[in-house]
Design a protein around this motif. Structure first.
Motif, PDB file in Angstrom:
ATOM      1  N   GLY A  54       0.823  -1.217   0.000  1.00 35.40           N
ATOM      2  CA  GLY A  54       0.000   0.000   0.000  1.00 35.40           C
ATOM      3  C   GLY A  54       0.853   1.261   0.000  1.00 35.40           C
ATOM      4  N   GLY A  55       1.937   1.242   0.764  1.00 38.64           N
ATOM      5  CA  GLY A  55       2.844   2.390   0.804  1.00 38.64           C
ATOM      6  C   GLY A  55       3.526   2.641  -0.532  1.00 38.64           C
ATOM      7  N   ILE A  56       3.918   1.563  -1.183  1.00 38.63           N
ATOM      8  CA  ILE A  56       4.558   1.695  -2.499  1.00 38.63           C
ATOM      9  C   ILE A  56       3.555   2.252  -3.513  1.00 38.63           C
ATOM     10  N   VAL A  57       2.351   1.722  -3.525  1.00 33.95           N
ATOM     11  CA  VAL A  57       1.320   2.203  -4.455  1.00 33.95           C
ATOM     12  C   VAL A  57       1.002   3.668  -4.166  1.00 33.95           C
ATOM     13  N   PHE A  58       0.860   4.020  -2.899  1.00 29.16           N
ATOM     14  CA  PHE A  58       0.583   5.413  -2.524  1.00 29.16           C
ATOM     15  C   PHE A  58       1.682   6.335  -3.041  1.00 29.16           C
ATOM     16  N   THR A  59       2.942   5.970  -2.774  1.00 28.91           N
ATOM     17  CA  THR A  59       4.060   6.817  -3.192  1.00 28.91           C
ATOM     18  C   THR A  59       4.108   6.949  -4.704  1.00 28.91           C
ATOM     19  N   SER A  60       3.869   5.860  -5.389  1.00 26.55           N
ATOM     20  CA  SER A  60       3.903   5.899  -6.847  1.00 26.55           C
ATOM     21  C   SER A  60       2.798   6.791  -7.399  1.00 26.55           C
ATOM     22  N   SER A  64       9.786  -2.094   1.580  1.00 30.41           N
ATOM     23  CA  SER A  64       8.776  -1.212   0.972  1.00 30.41           C
ATOM     24  C   SER A  64       9.201   0.238   1.047  1.00 30.41           C
ATOM     25  N   ALA A  65       9.780   0.637   2.168  1.00 29.16           N
ATOM     26  CA  ALA A  65      10.239   2.010   2.317  1.00 29.16           C
ATOM     27  C   ALA A  65      11.366   2.319   1.325  1.00 29.16           C
ATOM     28  N   ILE A  66      12.269   1.354   1.149  1.00 30.59           N
ATOM     29  CA  ILE A  66      13.380   1.538   0.206  1.00 30.59           C
ATOM     30  C   ILE A  66      12.848   1.673  -1.220  1.00 30.59           C
ATOM     31  N   VAL A  67      11.932   0.799  -1.606  1.00 29.22           N
ATOM     32  CA  VAL A  67      11.347   0.880  -2.947  1.00 29.22           C
ATOM     33  C   VAL A  67      10.596   2.209  -3.104  1.00 29.22           C
ATOM     34  N   SER A  68       9.837   2.598  -2.092  1.00 28.84           N
ATOM     35  CA  SER A  68       9.092   3.870  -2.146  1.00 28.84           C
ATOM     36  C   SER A  68      10.033   5.056  -2.311  1.00 28.84           C
ATOM     37  N   ALA A  69      11.154   5.026  -1.585  1.00 28.68           N
ATOM     38  CA  ALA A  69      12.111   6.137  -1.664  1.00 28.68           C
ATOM     39  C   ALA A  69      12.766   6.232  -3.042  1.00 28.68           C
ATOM     40  N   SER A  70      12.810   5.113  -3.747  1.00 29.20           N
ATOM     41  CA  SER A  70      13.450   5.112  -5.076  1.00 29.20           C
ATOM     42  C   SER A  70      12.535   5.654  -6.170  1.00 29.20           C
ATOM     43  N   ILE A  71      11.284   5.867  -5.855  1.00 31.32           N
ATOM     44  CA  ILE A  71      10.331   6.370  -6.854  1.00 31.32           C
ATOM     45  C   ILE A  71      10.559   7.862  -7.032  1.00 31.32           C
ATOM     46  N   ALA A  72      10.838   8.266  -8.245  1.00 31.74           N
ATOM     47  CA  ALA A  72      11.154   9.674  -8.504  1.00 31.74           C
ATOM     48  C   ALA A  72       9.925  10.449  -8.892  1.00 31.74           C
TER      49      ALA A  72
END
Length: 140
Positions: free
Chosen positions: A61-67, A132-140
């Motif tokens: 959910g965090g990754i989808v939100f960030t994206s 998930s936090a690492i993947v989220s942080a990598s989203i530009a």
């Protein structure tokens, strides 16, 4: 009015994609642990299994939100990016699970669905959220 209709359409598309990714997360955790995850959680009330699944769902959910939050102006590109980062998150969580399984004694999947609370579930849940936090942080 057109903005509202377009917004609703985009929200529906992103929401559907998010649900698909969450369902894939459920299948992933089910595949990594012995037995049926639904039975473990809903029938046997296994808190270890529930915490493990919850951490994966929160992470996805965090990754989808960030994206979505950082999405491209191009709707199609944003949707594709959200799918790609969501799938990457699922793969990275599975890899992290397998690495933790390799470096710890016993079978991690079996340990995580034991009836008695086990500290390994907290480590694995934290690993899910960290990945998930690492993947989220990598989203530009």
């Amino acid at each position: 009015m057109t903005d509202i209709i377009n917004g609703l359409g985009r929200a529906t598309a992103y929401g559907a994609l998010g649900v698909v990714l969450l369902v894939l997360g459920i299948f992933l955790i089910d595949a990594l642990t012995p037995g049926k995850l639904g039975r473990q959680i809903w029938e046997e009330r296994n808190r270890n299994a529930a915490l493990l699944l919850s951490s994966a769902l929160l992470g996805i959910g965090g990754i989808v939100f960030t994206s979505i939050w950082t999405t491209y102006d191009d709707f199609g590109k944003g949707l594709a990016s959200t799918a790609a980062f969501g799938l990457l998150g699922l793969v990275m969580m599975a890899v992290a699970f397998l690495v933790v399984d390799l470096v710890t004694p016993g079978r991690l999947g079996a340990t995580l669905v034991e009836r008695e609370p086990h500290p390994a579930v907290w480590v694995t849940a934290s690993c899910n959220l960290a990945v998930s936090a690492i993947v989220s942080a990598s989203i530009a």
